[in-house]
Motif scaffolding. Structure first.
Motif, PDB file in Angstrom:
ATOM      1  N   GLN A  33       0.831  -1.203   0.000  1.00 36.18           N
ATOM      2  CA  GLN A  33       0.000   0.000   0.000  1.00 36.18           C
ATOM      3  C   GLN A  33       0.868   1.256   0.000  1.00 36.18           C
ATOM      4  O   GLN A  33       0.513   2.258  -0.632  1.00 36.18           O
ATOM      5  N   CYS A  34       2.001   1.205   0.672  1.00 28.93           N
ATOM      6  CA  CYS A  34       2.928   2.347   0.658  1.00 28.93           C
ATOM      7  C   CYS A  34       3.428   2.612  -0.759  1.00 28.93           C
ATOM      8  O   CYS A  34       3.563   3.772  -1.169  1.00 28.93           O
ATOM      9  N   ILE A  35       3.692   1.543  -1.497  1.00 28.02           N
ATOM     10  CA  ILE A  35       4.156   1.694  -2.878  1.00 28.02           C
ATOM     11  C   ILE A  35       3.075   2.362  -3.724  1.00 28.02           C
ATOM     12  O   ILE A  35       3.366   3.258  -4.521  1.00 28.02           O
ATOM     13  N   TYR A  36       1.823   1.962  -3.523  1.00 21.10           N
ATOM     14  CA  TYR A  36       0.724   2.577  -4.272  1.00 21.10           C
ATOM     15  C   TYR A  36       0.572   4.053  -3.899  1.00 21.10           C
ATOM     16  O   TYR A  36       0.350   4.891  -4.760  1.00 21.10           O
ATOM     17  N   LEU A  37       0.708   4.356  -2.608  1.00 21.10           N
ATOM     18  CA  LEU A  37       0.597   5.749  -2.170  1.00 21.10           C
ATOM     19  C   LEU A  37       1.779   6.570  -2.680  1.00 21.10           C
ATOM     20  O   LEU A  37       1.623   7.750  -3.003  1.00 21.10           O
ATOM     21  N   HIS A  38       2.935   5.948  -2.775  1.00 23.73           N
ATOM     22  CA  HIS A  38       4.164   6.644  -3.177  1.00 23.73           C
ATOM     23  C   HIS A  38       3.996   7.351  -4.515  1.00 23.73           C
ATOM     24  O   HIS A  38       4.477   8.466  -4.711  1.00 23.73           O
ATOM     25  N   ALA A  40       1.211   8.410  -5.808  1.00 24.60           N
ATOM     26  CA  ALA A  40       0.126   9.395  -5.805  1.00 24.60           C
ATOM     27  C   ALA A  40       0.684  10.782  -5.498  1.00 24.60           C
ATOM     28  O   ALA A  40       1.601  10.937  -4.687  1.00 24.60           O
ATOM     29  N   ALA A  41       0.133  11.769  -6.162  1.00 19.13           N
ATOM     30  CA  ALA A  41       0.570  13.151  -5.921  1.00 19.13           C
ATOM     31  C   ALA A  41       0.164  13.591  -4.517  1.00 19.13           C
ATOM     32  O   ALA A  41      -0.967  13.341  -4.093  1.00 19.13           O
ATOM     33  N   PRO A  42       1.108  14.229  -3.783  1.00 19.77           N
ATOM     34  CA  PRO A  42       0.754  14.729  -2.455  1.00 19.77           C
ATOM     35  C   PRO A  42      -0.453  15.660  -2.516  1.00 19.77           C
ATOM     36  O   PRO A  42      -0.545  16.527  -3.385  1.00 19.77           O
ATOM     37  N   GLY A  43      -1.400  15.431  -1.617  1.00 14.72           N
ATOM     38  CA  GLY A  43      -2.606  16.245  -1.562  1.00 14.72           C
ATOM     39  C   GLY A  43      -3.710  15.792  -2.506  1.00 14.72           C
ATOM     40  O   GLY A  43      -4.794  16.368  -2.505  1.00 14.72           O
ATOM     41  N   SER A  44      -3.473  14.770  -3.299  1.00 10.39           N
ATOM     42  CA  SER A  44      -4.470  14.293  -4.262  1.00 10.39           C
ATOM     43  C   SER A  44      -5.502  13.393  -3.583  1.00 10.39           C
ATOM     44  O   SER A  44      -5.248  12.833  -2.515  1.00 10.39           O
ATOM     45  N   PRO A  45      -6.670  13.238  -4.214  1.00 12.59           N
ATOM     46  CA  PRO A  45      -7.670  12.300  -3.679  1.00 12.59           C
ATOM     47  C   PRO A  45      -7.135  10.859  -3.608  1.00 12.59           C
ATOM     48  O   PRO A  45      -7.478  10.120  -2.689  1.00 12.59           O
ATOM     49  N   GLU A  46      -6.286  10.485  -4.557  1.00 11.02           N
ATOM     50  CA  GLU A  46      -5.713   9.138  -4.541  1.00 11.02           C
ATOM     51  C   GLU A  46      -4.834   8.943  -3.303  1.00 11.02           C
ATOM     52  O   GLU A  46      -4.893   7.896  -2.645  1.00 11.02           O
ATOM     53  N   ALA A  51      -3.987   6.658   2.052  1.00  8.47           N
ATOM     54  CA  ALA A  51      -3.679   6.969   3.453  1.00  8.47           C
ATOM     55  C   ALA A  51      -4.793   6.437   4.362  1.00  8.47           C
ATOM     56  O   ALA A  51      -4.524   5.875   5.428  1.00  8.47           O
ATOM     57  N   HIS A  52      -6.037   6.597   3.919  1.00 12.87           N
ATOM     58  CA  HIS A  52      -7.178   6.093   4.688  1.00 12.87           C
ATOM     59  C   HIS A  52      -7.126   4.568   4.794  1.00 12.87           C
ATOM     60  O   HIS A  52      -7.314   3.998   5.873  1.00 12.87           O
ATOM     61  N   ARG A  53      -6.847   3.907   3.685  1.00 11.72           N
ATOM     62  CA  ARG A  53      -6.755   2.437   3.676  1.00 11.72           C
ATOM     63  C   ARG A  53      -5.638   1.947   4.597  1.00 11.72           C
ATOM     64  O   ARG A  53      -5.806   0.963   5.321  1.00 11.72           O
ATOM     65  N   MET A  54      -4.493   2.622   4.549  1.00 11.85           N
ATOM     66  CA  MET A  54      -3.382   2.222   5.408  1.00 11.85           C
ATOM     67  C   MET A  54      -3.748   2.408   6.883  1.00 11.85           C
ATOM     68  O   MET A  54      -3.410   1.569   7.721  1.00 11.85           O
ATOM     69  N   MET A 112       4.082   9.201   5.226  1.00  9.85           N
ATOM     70  CA  MET A 112       3.601   9.200   3.847  1.00  9.85           C
ATOM     71  C   MET A 112       2.189   9.770   3.758  1.00  9.85           C
ATOM     72  O   MET A 112       1.851  10.470   2.806  1.00  9.85           O
ATOM     73  N   ALA A 113       1.357   9.498   4.769  1.00 11.06           N
ATOM     74  CA  ALA A 113      -0.007  10.032   4.788  1.00 11.06           C
ATOM     75  C   ALA A 113      -0.004  11.556   4.898  1.00 11.06           C
ATOM     76  O   ALA A 113      -0.950  12.212   4.457  1.00 11.06           O
ATOM     77  N   ARG A 114       1.074  12.118   5.471  1.00 12.63           N
ATOM     78  CA  ARG A 114       1.210  13.582   5.574  1.00 12.63           C
ATOM     79  C   ARG A 114       1.791  14.199   4.304  1.00 12.63           C
ATOM     80  O   ARG A 114       2.016  15.407   4.244  1.00 12.63           O
TER      81      ARG A 114
END
Length: 150
Positions: A33-38, A40-46, A51-54, A112-114
Motif C-alpha cells: 500500500q505504501c508503494i501505491y501511495l508513493h 500518488a501526488a501529495p494532496g491528491s484524492p488518490e 492513506a485512509h486504507r493504510m 507518507m499520509a502527511r
C-alpha cells in the motif's frame, strides 16, 4: 491458574496462530500500500484514499493482531512453564524484531499520509521482504529449537 491455562491451551494456540496469520498478512500488505501511495501526488484524492486504507489496516488488523499474538504467546509460555528454554529466547528476540519492524513501518506510513516520501519505491519493495524472512526464522526456531535447544 496453571491448570486452567493448560485446559485452554489448545485455544490459546489456535488464537496465537490465527492472529499471527492476520498480523503477517497485514505486514505483507502495508508496504505494498505504501508503494501505491508513493506514486500518488501529495494532496491528491488518490493519496487520501491510500492513506485512509493504510490507517484502517493499521487500526483494525495490524496493531490488534500484534497485541493478541504477544498476549496469547506469552500466556502459552507461562502455561507450559518454558521461559527457561533457549529456543523461546531466540523466538522472542525475533518476534521483538518483527514488532520493531511493525513500529518502524507504521511510522513510515504516517509520514507518507502527511505527504512526505521518506523512502524510495525500491526501499519499500525491499522492506516488504523483511516480514517473510523473519517469519521463516521464527518457524525454524519454533520447530527445530524445540528439538535441539530445549
Amino acid at each position: 491458574m496453571q491448570e486452567v491455562l493448560l485446559t485452554i491451551y489448545p485455544w490459546l494456540t489456535a488464537g496465537h496462530v490465527i492472529f499471527m496469520v492476520f498480523w503477517m498478512a497485514g505486514l505483507f500488505m502495508l508496504p505494498r500500500q505504501c508503494i501505491y501511495l508513493h506514486s500518488a501526488a501529495p494532496g491528491s484524492p488518490e493519496e487520501a484514499l491510500w492513506a485512509h486504507r493504510m490507517g484502517l489496516l493499521r487500526k483494525i488488523i495490524l496493531t490488534p493482531s500484534m497485541l493478541l499474538v504477544w498476549i496469547l504467546g506469552l500466556t502459552q509460555a507461562f502455561a507450559m512453564e518454558i521461559f527457561a528454554s533457549g529456543w523461546l529466547h531466540i523466538k522472542i528476540t525475533l518476534v521483538l524484531a518483527l514488532t520493531g519492524y511493525h513500529g518502524w513501518l507504521v511510522g513510515q506510513t504516517k509520514k507518507m499520509a502527511r505527504g512526505e516520501r521518506p523512502l524510495s519505491e525500491k526501499t519499500l519493495r525491499l522492506a516488504g521482504e523483511i516480514p517473510g524472512i523473519l517469519l521463516i526464522l521464527i518457524i525454524v526456531v519454533l520447530y527445530l529449537g524445540r528439538i535441539y535447544l530445549a
